[in-house]
Design a protein around this motif. Sequence first.
Motif, short mmCIF file in Angstrom:
data_model
loop_
_atom_site.label_atom_id
_atom_site.label_comp_id
_atom_site.label_asym_id
_atom_site.label_seq_id
_atom_site.Cartn_x
_atom_site.Cartn_y
_atom_site.Cartn_z
N PRO A 298 69.61 117.01 -100.20
CA PRO A 298 70.41 115.78 -100.04
C PRO A 298 70.52 114.99 -101.35
O PRO A 298 71.49 114.27 -101.56
CB PRO A 298 69.67 114.98 -98.97
CG PRO A 298 68.29 115.55 -98.94
CD PRO A 298 68.38 116.96 -99.39
N HIS B 134 73.36 116.78 -103.07
CA HIS B 134 74.62 116.90 -102.33
C HIS B 134 75.31 115.54 -102.21
O HIS B 134 75.56 115.03 -101.13
CB HIS B 134 74.35 117.51 -100.96
CG HIS B 134 75.60 118.04 -100.32
ND1 HIS B 134 76.39 118.98 -100.92
CD2 HIS B 134 76.20 117.74 -99.15
CE1 HIS B 134 77.42 119.24 -100.15
NE2 HIS B 134 77.34 118.49 -99.06
N SER B 135 75.54 114.93 -103.36
CA SER B 135 76.27 113.67 -103.40
C SER B 135 77.07 113.70 -104.70
O SER B 135 76.58 114.19 -105.72
CB SER B 135 75.29 112.50 -103.39
OG SER B 135 75.28 111.85 -104.63
N GLN B 136 78.29 113.19 -104.62
CA GLN B 136 79.23 113.43 -105.72
C GLN B 136 78.72 113.01 -107.10
O GLN B 136 78.72 113.81 -108.03
CB GLN B 136 80.54 112.71 -105.43
CG GLN B 136 81.68 113.21 -106.31
CD GLN B 136 82.99 112.54 -105.98
OE1 GLN B 136 83.02 111.50 -105.32
NE2 GLN B 136 84.07 113.13 -106.42
N TYR C 243 70.26 124.79 -105.34
CA TYR C 243 71.40 124.13 -104.68
C TYR C 243 72.64 125.02 -104.79
O TYR C 243 73.35 125.23 -103.81
CB TYR C 243 71.65 122.76 -105.32
CG TYR C 243 72.87 122.04 -104.78
CD1 TYR C 243 72.80 121.31 -103.60
CD2 TYR C 243 74.08 122.10 -105.45
CE1 TYR C 243 73.92 120.67 -103.10
CE2 TYR C 243 75.21 121.47 -104.96
CZ TYR C 243 75.12 120.75 -103.79
OH TYR C 243 76.24 120.12 -103.28
N ASP D 1 80.43 107.75 -104.25
CA ASP D 1 79.23 108.50 -103.91
C ASP D 1 79.41 109.10 -102.53
O ASP D 1 78.66 108.81 -101.61
CB ASP D 1 78.02 107.57 -103.96
CG ASP D 1 76.74 108.40 -104.04
OD1 ASP D 1 76.82 109.53 -104.54
OD2 ASP D 1 75.71 107.92 -103.58
N LYS D 2 80.44 109.92 -102.36
CA LYS D 2 80.77 110.42 -101.03
C LYS D 2 80.16 111.80 -100.76
O LYS D 2 79.74 112.49 -101.68
CB LYS D 2 82.29 110.46 -100.86
CG LYS D 2 82.97 111.40 -101.86
CD LYS D 2 84.36 111.76 -101.41
CE LYS D 2 84.90 112.88 -102.25
NZ LYS D 2 86.08 113.51 -101.80
N GLU D 3 80.15 112.16 -99.51
CA GLU D 3 79.67 113.50 -99.10
C GLU D 3 80.67 114.55 -99.55
O GLU D 3 81.88 114.31 -99.59
CB GLU D 3 79.57 113.54 -97.57
CG GLU D 3 78.22 113.13 -97.03
CD GLU D 3 77.15 114.19 -97.24
OE1 GLU D 3 77.44 115.37 -97.00
OE2 GLU D 3 76.04 113.81 -97.66
N LEU D 4 80.17 115.73 -99.87
CA LEU D 4 81.05 116.76 -100.40
C LEU D 4 81.06 117.97 -99.49
O LEU D 4 80.07 118.29 -98.86
CB LEU D 4 80.53 117.21 -101.77
CG LEU D 4 80.48 116.19 -102.88
CD1 LEU D 4 79.51 116.65 -103.95
CD2 LEU D 4 81.86 115.99 -103.47
N SER D 5 82.19 118.67 -99.48
CA SER D 5 82.20 119.98 -98.83
C SER D 5 81.66 120.98 -99.85
O SER D 5 81.69 120.70 -101.05
CB SER D 5 83.63 120.35 -98.43
OG SER D 5 84.34 120.76 -99.56
N SER E 271 81.87 120.72 -103.93
CA SER E 271 80.68 120.72 -104.77
C SER E 271 80.84 121.69 -105.94
O SER E 271 80.60 121.34 -107.09
CB SER E 271 79.45 121.17 -103.99
OG SER E 271 78.95 120.11 -103.25
#
Lengths: 95, 193
Positions: free
Chosen positions: A8, A11-13, A85, B3-7, B11
């Motif tokens: 996690p 897994h954040s931009q 990752y 800061d968004k969730e990614l597919s 990624s």
Amino acid sequence: MPFEALDPLLHSQLRLAVMSLLISVESADFVYIKEQTGATAGNLSVQIDKLSTAGYISVEKKFEGKKPKTTCKITKQGIDAFESYVKNIQQYLKP
Amino acid sequence: MEDKELSPQESLDLIQQMIGKARKRYTDNSYFFLLWGWIVMFASLFHYITAAYTSFEYPYAGWSLTIIGAVLSMIKGSKKSRQAQVRNYTDKLYGWLWASLGIAMFTIIFNGESIGWNTIPFILLLAGVGTSVSGAMMNFQPLRIGSIIFWLLALAAFRVDPTKQMLLMASGVAFGYLVPGYIMKSNAKKNAV
């Protein structure tokens, strides 16, 4: 085969962008990372703190003349985390 | 950047994009090539002219400029690395390559007496190694051509006396350092680095 959960922290931009930049260089300045990611200084600062607390990057703060200079460097632990990752993400992309 | 969730695909795209950004940009190292080009050009021509046409006792005096060159290179190199916003492995390798070659060249020159002052062929060979590897690292053709010229001149230098070797040295730095150095400088200006 069950899929591994994605880290996690990575897994954040913005954090992933910072790690991808740092994996390709020896070290980079805060200003350079800010320019390349297009992030705001405040947000970037928070995300860098998170990565540093996790031990993924090391942060060195010093003064050059009167200007503060923050240099970030990826750690061994960070490289391992980044590699696993990428490996995990490939599982999701397999047809 | 949010800061968004990614597919997973997003990624991977992001990783690729950022690695691309961090990839080596054009580096202007022309300062070092021009500095050393002119120092060596002056010292070798001075050496040749005084040794061949005058009774001046110290034709090698011009080579003392190389000490100043070494100090200037160290100052410029450390200033460049302090000011750099990003340190990449290419710049690091580049610095170590030339520092190591510099040590090797100074060792040959200061021990020249033991090889009858036939130092130039070895200096030319080492300069060829530096320009060839730098050319490959920077993907810069003029340096690669320069390295071939250095090596051809080294072959010739093994066959002439130490005084004439000075002319080969001067030609070597003209084609191996100065020409690529000026092309590099003008490219850097064009690319506004």
